[in-house]
Design an enzyme around this catalytic site. Sequence first.
Site, mmCIF file in Angstrom:
data_model
loop_
_atom_site.group_PDB
_atom_site.id
_atom_site.type_symbol
_atom_site.label_atom_id
_atom_site.label_comp_id
_atom_site.label_asym_id
_atom_site.label_seq_id
_atom_site.Cartn_x
_atom_site.Cartn_y
_atom_site.Cartn_z
ATOM 1 N N CYS A 257 0.758 40.830 29.047
ATOM 2 C CA CYS A 257 1.065 40.689 30.477
ATOM 3 C C CYS A 257 0.885 41.981 31.270
ATOM 4 O O CYS A 257 0.091 42.028 32.205
ATOM 5 C CB CYS A 257 2.505 40.190 30.652
ATOM 6 S SG CYS A 257 2.666 38.394 30.685
ATOM 7 N N ILE A 258 1.631 43.026 30.937
ATOM 8 C CA ILE A 258 1.721 44.196 31.823
ATOM 9 C C ILE A 258 0.361 44.838 32.098
ATOM 10 O O ILE A 258 0.036 45.107 33.257
ATOM 11 C CB ILE A 258 2.743 45.217 31.278
ATOM 12 C CG1 ILE A 258 4.148 44.614 31.325
ATOM 13 C CG2 ILE A 258 2.702 46.505 32.100
ATOM 14 C CD1 ILE A 258 5.222 45.496 30.730
#
Length: 413
Positions: A257-258
């Site tokens: 995600c990040i």
Amino acid sequence: MDKELALLHKITARTAQIGIIGMGYIGTSVATETTTAGFTTIGFDINRERLNLLRQKQLPLLQLTHTSADLRSCDIFIICVPTPLTEMGKPDLSLLKKATHTVSAVLHHNCLVVLESSVAPGTTRTIVQPLLEKSGFSVGKDLFISFSPERIDPGSKQTMRAIPKVVSGADQPSLKLAIALYEKLVEKVVPVTSLDIAELTKVLENTFRLVNINLINEMAQYADTIGIDIWEVIRAASTKPFGFLPHYPGTGAGGYCIPVLPTYLLEDAEKNHIPLPMVAQALKTNSFQPCYVVKRAFEILQKYGKNGHSRILLTGITYKKDVADTRESAVLKVWKELEKQQAYVSYHDPHVPKFNGTTSLHLTKDLIKQHDLVLVSTPHSDLDYQQIVDSEVPIFDIQNALSHFQNEHIYKL
């Protein structure tokens, strides 16, 4: 009678059948909540090995299948497939498109389709919805579409149920149904007024993390250069009861995600001719961080008269502690960069027995002493740090896992 009432009644009575597309970590977490809430659930995945492992858990009310025809009885579909980057670092929606085609082929009147996969704003509306409407069903008539971003924290004891759930709908009936569904699955539902707002909510959450992680990595480089312990600085700053949220240095932001979703954001912004210099710089800084870690590692080795052909042991190769997920792990980029510098790299990770043909080493004091440097790269809770310190081999403690040890051979990032 409103067209959504029949499905709403099924949700309220918990007789709606739910199909989950993608039974990875997110899909499995969703299935845990749907079955716990009393919904008969079909988990679909093309990975048969994964399905066999999940069958061992024997979740009640959960049927697992790799056959899409088994989804025809479902009233609700929740898409939880990965949205990764290509090898060239570009957004890759191929799995999402395949999953959407799978759902489109088994739709019937008045189904609710929820996307939980992380995407750029506009994706549900401009990509997922048109693919679903190729089935002959359409929003506003006999199809309901929602976007509700996953917020599960791998490795945390906090369950999906305890995390507030943002939900949106392609229209008001879709939103009404999505709210009704997730009220059965989580403690708090947070409705928003459009699909795009819900999508950008997740993008903002991840981009916030990316920018701040890279800010603290830059601050750590500055602090090290002038001889200041950044970890003590962070502890002191964290005592401020407002306006400061601690982030910590490391090998760089990793995971599914990040470092990924800001890339989706940046591509979409570029298509719309909107400059996002801070996001672009954060991604650039993040890509450089593994190289900086390697530079520091060789500086430590030089203090001991070692060169580029040194033997280096990585303890932990996953993107965060206490998980088995190596996706976009910055440690793997450190590994690759070390080998470029002619280092001999091995690893120990209790969560990853094998990786790319390499086997995790069994950690013993004798084994550790065969290395010139240990990188405590992912600070898993179940590592024997005392044994590592007792070996008296130089240690590069990247994430301050050894803060309670006093040893001249320990070096911080």
